[in-house]
Design a protein around this motif. Structure first.
Motif, short mmCIF file in Angstrom:
data_model
loop_
_atom_site.label_atom_id
_atom_site.label_comp_id
_atom_site.label_asym_id
_atom_site.label_seq_id
_atom_site.Cartn_x
_atom_site.Cartn_y
_atom_site.Cartn_z
N ILE A 283 0.61 -1.33 -0.12
CA ILE A 283 0.06 -0.09 0.07
C ILE A 283 0.88 1.35 0.08
N CYS A 286 1.20 2.64 -3.50
CA CYS A 286 -0.06 2.90 -4.23
C CYS A 286 -0.69 4.13 -3.71
N LEU A 289 -4.45 4.94 -3.87
CA LEU A 289 -5.32 3.85 -3.60
C LEU A 289 -6.81 4.56 -3.01
N LEU A 292 -9.82 0.15 0.01
CA LEU A 292 -8.96 -1.20 0.62
C LEU A 292 -9.88 -2.06 1.59
N ALA A 312 -0.92 6.49 1.88
CA ALA A 312 -2.12 6.18 1.30
C ALA A 312 -3.17 7.15 1.53
#
Length: 426
Positions: A283, A286, A289, A292, A312
């Motif tokens: 994560i 990312c 993102l 999740l 994130a």
């Protein structure tokens, strides 16, 4: 009598508003409209942009749907001048009768360019070998529910699936067989789902093309972290889904030396071996993102207390339902690091009391709008109050049913914190 006096208002509509109306209709509704009158049939068929792009048929050997035989499908296709697309769900076996049906269909409708087919089960890949010379040039979506045997796989060549965009395949294939199957798809593959296969570290061969892949799902496969890293390096995946993922995920730590990933939706569901380090390894790579989901995963959340920086920042939807190892302290630390913009949190069936929120001075989810605490049987009044005190004032939906340890007085007392609350489920 004037012909126009016998026509309905819909039949008399000018071309532009008529086209706007039929663009909002589903294929089944368009079919009914065609049968209403000759005028409506002609007007629908004159609209080239909406000329029955997709027919949807079902062949189902159960009482839920009336079975449709191959001959009926071909006969029905003759009723329209154009069949540009066809979606077919086959619950029976792909037999020679079906093959004959498709050959007739292709002969009568060479304009067919978009075939989407779900097959419940095939005896072997040899069935596809027999069918693809007929339908391969228009097969854009293939879902094989269960392939009982890999026999025939080596008879497929790189030209067998030239326009395939979506592939969902379930079968007991070895690592080498999986690699060969994936080597058949071309650059336009956008969605890939694999079930029950061996995805060892070399399942991505030099012949595989994933430059357009946007969604990758793995269900109950033997997976190597290195193999997944290879895939992520060679694609632009936006949705990554693991179900029954038998790995810690710690091999993902090599991702940090590569360019950031484009993943917007990440799901690790029913992955009991997933560790905090494995989750963190992916994560933190990312930055885009948004969603999740860690439903029934093995994370504890403890590692987040060792990290000084938030990451994130774009996550807006967090699912932590039924995570048996996630403690109160771990949840608090996790939300402190990724909760800045979260709007939806699901904590159903968790073994948390909520009392750890009393020991932090930070607002853990200032923009939260939707909170689920269903069946959190260890949640206390003090914990519930402490949690609410660390949320923002944007909460609109709260679900707390099956929480026998939280009193109604406690819930009522917290309403003053959430003036925008609109939906309450007790």
């Amino acid at each position: 009598m004037n012909d126009e006096e016998t026509l309905s208002h819909l039949e008399l509509l000018p071309a532009i508003p008529f086209r706007k109306i039929i663009k909002m209709l589903r294929p089944r509704e368009l079919k009914s409209l065609r049968l209403a009158s000759k005028t409506l049939r002609d007007r629908v068929e004159q609209d080239e942009k909406r000329l029955f792009k997709h027919w949807i048929f079902y062949s189902w050997e159960a009482a839920v749907f009336k079975p449709i035989e191959p001959e009926q499908l071909v006969r029905f296709s003759k009723e329209v001048k154009t069949v540009q697309g066809l979606q077919l769900i086959v619950m029976s076996s792909l037999s020679d009768t079906w093959l004959s049906c498709f050959k007739r269909l292709k002969n009568e409708h060479p304009e067919l360019k978009d075939l989407r087919m779900m097959v419940h089960s095939i005896s072997s890949i040899q069935v596809l070998v027999d069918f693809l010379p007929t339908i391969g040039d228009c097969l854009t979506d293939l879902h094989v529910g269960n392939c009982l045997s890999p026999v025939g796989l080596q008879d497929l060549n790189s030209g067998s699936l030239p326009v395939l965009k979506n592939l969902i395949f379930s079968g007991d294939l070895t690592n080498e067989q999986t690699s060969y199957l994936l080597g058949l798809v071309r650059h336009n593959l956008k969605k890939l789902g694999l079930n029950g296969m061996d995805l060892g570290q070399n399942f991505i061969s030099k012949n595989c093309f994933f430059s357009s892949l946007e969604e990758f799902s793995v269900f109950n496969c033997s997976v190597s972290d290195k193999g997944i890293v290879q895939l992520l390096q060679s694609s632009r995946i936006k949705k990554l889904c693991f179900i029954f993922f038998d790995s810690t995920g710690e091999g993902f730590n090599v991702l940090e030396v590569y360019n950031p990933l484009l993943i917007k939706e990440l799901l690790f569901e029913e992955c009991p071996r997933l560790t905090d380090l494995g989750l963190l390894s992916i994560i933190k790579c990312c930055p885009q993102l948004n969603i999740l989901s860690l439903h029934e995963s093995g994370i504890s959340g403890r590692i987040f207390s060792e990290i000084s920086l938030n990451f994130a920042p774009q996550v807006v939807d967090l699912d932590l339902q039924a995570c048996p190892n996630l403690s109160d302290e771990g949840l608090v630390e996790m939300l402190k690091k990724i909760g800045a913009n979260i709007k939806v949190i699901k904590l159903n069936s968790m073994n948390i009391t909520g009392e750890a929120f009393a020991h932090t001075n930070v607002m853990v989810a200032p923009k939260l709008e939707h909170l689920e605490l269903i069946a959190c049987k260890k949640m206390t009044d003090f914990g519930f109050f402490s949690l609410f005190a660390k949320l923002g004032h944007e909460l609109r939906t709260l679900k707390v049913s099956s929480n026998t340890s939280i009193s109604g007085e406690c819930i009522a007392a917290n309403f003053s914190f959430q003036a925008k609350l609109e939906n309450l489920e007790l």
